[in-house]
Scaffold this active site. Sequence first.
Site, PDB file in Angstrom:
ATOM      1  N   ASN A 144      -2.670  -1.281  11.515  1.00  0.00           N
ATOM      2  CA  ASN A 144      -4.030  -0.901  11.938  1.00  0.00           C
ATOM      3  C   ASN A 144      -4.869  -2.092  12.389  1.00  0.00           C
ATOM      4  O   ASN A 144      -5.700  -1.959  13.284  1.00  0.00           O
ATOM      5  CB  ASN A 144      -4.735  -0.100  10.833  1.00  0.00           C
ATOM      6  N   GLU A 242      -3.059  -5.514  -1.093  1.00  0.00           N
ATOM      7  CA  GLU A 242      -4.280  -4.971  -0.452  1.00  0.00           C
ATOM      8  C   GLU A 242      -3.920  -3.569   0.000  1.00  0.00           C
ATOM      9  O   GLU A 242      -3.203  -3.402   0.993  1.00  0.00           O
ATOM     10  CB  GLU A 242      -4.675  -5.830   0.750  1.00  0.00           C
ATOM     11  N   CYS A 276      -8.851   0.348   6.395  1.00  0.00           N
ATOM     12  CA  CYS A 276      -8.753   0.535   4.933  1.00  0.00           C
ATOM     13  C   CYS A 276     -10.121   0.773   4.335  1.00  0.00           C
ATOM     14  O   CYS A 276     -10.277   1.585   3.424  1.00  0.00           O
ATOM     15  CB  CYS A 276      -8.078  -0.679   4.296  1.00  0.00           C
ATOM     16  N   GLU A 454      -8.010 -11.708  -1.101  1.00  0.00           N
ATOM     17  CA  GLU A 454      -7.743 -12.561   0.059  1.00  0.00           C
ATOM     18  C   GLU A 454      -9.081 -13.076   0.574  1.00  0.00           C
ATOM     19  O   GLU A 454     -10.136 -12.595   0.169  1.00  0.00           O
ATOM     20  CB  GLU A 454      -7.011 -11.762   1.148  1.00  0.00           C
TER      21      GLU A 454
HETATM   22  P1  NAD Z   1       2.654   1.308   4.963  1.00  0.00           P
HETATM   23  O1  NAD Z   1       2.573   1.090   3.486  1.00  0.00           O
HETATM   24  O2  NAD Z   1       3.413   2.482   5.443  1.00  0.00           O
HETATM   25  O3  NAD Z   1       3.306   0.040   5.690  1.00  0.00           O
HETATM   26  C1  NAD Z   1       2.767  -1.259   5.546  1.00  0.00           C
HETATM   27  C2  NAD Z   1       3.867  -2.277   5.806  1.00  0.00           C
HETATM   28  O4  NAD Z   1       4.844  -2.158   4.768  1.00  0.00           O
HETATM   29  C3  NAD Z   1       4.624  -2.082   7.121  1.00  0.00           C
HETATM   30  O5  NAD Z   1       4.954  -3.341   7.664  1.00  0.00           O
HETATM   31  C4  NAD Z   1       5.887  -1.353   6.667  1.00  0.00           C
HETATM   32  O6  NAD Z   1       6.981  -1.536   7.549  1.00  0.00           O
HETATM   33  C5  NAD Z   1       6.152  -2.024   5.331  1.00  0.00           C
HETATM   34  N1  NAD Z   1       6.957  -1.226   4.395  1.00  0.00           N
HETATM   35  C6  NAD Z   1       7.177   0.119   4.406  1.00  0.00           C
HETATM   36  N2  NAD Z   1       7.996   0.479   3.380  1.00  0.00           N
HETATM   37  C7  NAD Z   1       8.280  -0.661   2.707  1.00  0.00           C
HETATM   38  C8  NAD Z   1       9.060  -0.944   1.537  1.00  0.00           C
HETATM   39  N3  NAD Z   1       9.698   0.008   0.868  1.00  0.00           N
HETATM   40  N4  NAD Z   1       9.122  -2.223   1.111  1.00  0.00           N
HETATM   41  C9  NAD Z   1       8.451  -3.222   1.755  1.00  0.00           C
HETATM   42  N5  NAD Z   1       7.708  -3.005   2.883  1.00  0.00           N
HETATM   43  C10 NAD Z   1       7.619  -1.749   3.338  1.00  0.00           C
HETATM   44  O7  NAD Z   1       1.157   1.316   5.469  1.00  0.00           O
HETATM   45  P2  NAD Z   1       0.643   1.585   6.960  1.00  0.00           P
HETATM   46  O8  NAD Z   1       0.693   3.045   7.209  1.00  0.00           O
HETATM   47  O9  NAD Z   1       1.335   0.661   7.904  1.00  0.00           O
HETATM   48  O10 NAD Z   1      -0.888   1.093   6.844  1.00  0.00           O
HETATM   49  C11 NAD Z   1      -1.924   1.913   6.473  1.00  0.00           C
HETATM   50  C12 NAD Z   1      -2.304   1.645   5.036  1.00  0.00           C
HETATM   51  O11 NAD Z   1      -2.678   0.266   4.862  1.00  0.00           O
HETATM   52  C13 NAD Z   1      -3.518   2.434   4.599  1.00  0.00           C
HETATM   53  O12 NAD Z   1      -3.302   2.931   3.317  1.00  0.00           O
HETATM   54  C14 NAD Z   1      -4.631   1.387   4.587  1.00  0.00           C
HETATM   55  O13 NAD Z   1      -5.722   1.688   3.752  1.00  0.00           O
HETATM   56  C15 NAD Z   1      -3.894   0.183   4.135  1.00  0.00           C
HETATM   57  N6  NAD Z   1      -4.620  -1.034   4.484  1.00  0.00           N
HETATM   58  C16 NAD Z   1      -5.181  -1.759   3.479  1.00  0.00           C
HETATM   59  C17 NAD Z   1      -5.918  -2.900   3.785  1.00  0.00           C
HETATM   60  C18 NAD Z   1      -6.547  -3.721   2.699  1.00  0.00           C
HETATM   61  O14 NAD Z   1      -6.899  -4.854   2.983  1.00  0.00           O
HETATM   62  N7  NAD Z   1      -6.697  -3.196   1.501  1.00  0.00           N
HETATM   63  C19 NAD Z   1      -6.062  -3.294   5.112  1.00  0.00           C
HETATM   64  C20 NAD Z   1      -5.465  -2.521   6.119  1.00  0.00           C
HETATM   65  C21 NAD Z   1      -4.733  -1.400   5.784  1.00  0.00           C
END
Ligand code: NAD
Length: 473
Positions: A144, A242, A276, A454
């Site tokens: 995102n 995060e 997020c 962070e």
């Molecule tokens: P996601 O958890 O599906 O994927 C995030 C990353 O993790 C990707 O690179 C993905 O390939 C990797 N991943 C997936 N499965 C994995 C596993 N089993 N082991 C290790 N890595 C793995 O999340 P998304 O859909 O890409 O992102 C959206 C989410 O991120 C939302 O929940 C959003 O709130 C959160 N987010 C949080 C912050 C924050 O700073 N708190 C910032 C941005 C997004």
Amino acid sequence: MLIAGERREASSGRSFELTNPATGEVIARVPLGDADDLRAAVEAVTAAAPGWGETLARDRGKVLARAATLIRARTDRLAEQLTREQGKPLREAVDEVRGAANVFEYYAGLASSFSDSGVRLGGGLEAEVRHEPIGVTGAIIPWNMPALLFAWKAVPALLCGNAQIVKPASTAPLTPLALAECLHEAGLPAGVLNVVTGPGEIVGEALVTDPAVRKVSFTGSSATGKRVMALAADRVARITLELGGSDPMIVCADADLDSAVAGAVAGRYYNCGQVCTAVKRLFVQETIADEFVRRLTASVSRLRVGNGLEAGTTMGPLNTIAARDRIGGLVDRVREKDEGTVEVGGTVPGAPGSAGAYYAPTVVTDVAPESALMTEEVFGPVLPVVRFSNLDEAIRLANDSRFGLGASIWTRNPETIREAPRRLQAGIVWVNLHLKVPPEVPFGGVKESGLGRENGVQALEAWSEEKTVLVRL
Ligand code: NAD
């Protein structure tokens, strides 16, 4: 992918298609990395880590400053690529690339103040607290905000003398790769930063479980974060998480309504609701609720949904068709179960079967507390609105969530301004604004929104091992 300073294909020779969410067109083929590619990156990063760890922080800072200059010079090109792979309007992509450059500049500026500290203990004892690099580290980032989140992780990690493997999301890998190349052009030695593309379950898990990787910073959903935490536990690897959020926005009767409406629209529909810290639940005091909803729906109706590269677009598509269908399904269920009133939106714009992942900006009022719009993280352009009678009720409703990333309160009452931030369960509380996260202040969540912080000087501690040295003089 980028290993030891070179662009590489996957060792298996396999690749996957990257599509533009606005059009469905294939814009690139990306190497489909696997555990062998991750291992090659671990070898490169392990070889490069000691040398980088020995360089002076001042010299590391110079690399970051030069990279920032390159990023600024390439802003237009980087932003256009970001819009093509992620979908956000070009104006927002430019904001994000500039935000990433700000992070590089902020940490470059901290390089000279990053030092060890002495503690006088008396009795002939003297102590020194040293900040040493952790060594080989990993960063897993979502799609995102791929430029900003790359910067939040890689930049302080590198400044602290760590080497890193970045695993970008499969629907937005090009921007992190381009930023990694800026770092190399700025003088980062080959192997210090590597980018391995491929599925999270394979490349991400190989990164978290590799014994050479001493710390992983993960940004993504709470469900994946829990999996990362469980995998890291086995060898007590350090982690920062995060995770997701369901940020409340509380609008009190004495708020400046125009700025609250503008804050709600930007807070929910920026990046098509895929932030997020987006406003994911809105609580409005009942005495102003009708007027607020009238102004809110009027403003939401004026958003222009379209391809982010077209002038005038104020909201782009979701990142994938699957994400659009998930959001559509949530709104359909609200209608089926009579869990709220859809005031505006709630449709897929354009012709049925259209290739773009568009969903109309949506406002739902009088939402039932058990609705998924209130209990889950809704990662798209749907805003549930609920009325409250007094501040105690608003804070109880806002805190009634397993998430605790951000929260905002909109009011002119000095006592509420003082009291509400103390009572809201969140890592960041905004008063009369929402969304803004400057690099100078720590950022992170409470409850299921994460672990650790962070940004700010706090990130330098998170990316260092503190070693205490006691000397008898
Ligand atoms: P996601 O958890 O599906 O994927 C995030 C990353 O993790 C990707 O690179 C993905 O390939 C990797 N991943 C997936 N499965 C994995 C596993 N089993 N082991 C290790 N890595 C793995 O999340 P998304 O859909 O890409 O992102 C959206 C989410 O991120 C939302 O929940 C959003 O709130 C959160 N987010 C949080 C912050 C924050 O700073 N708190 C910032 C941005 C997004």
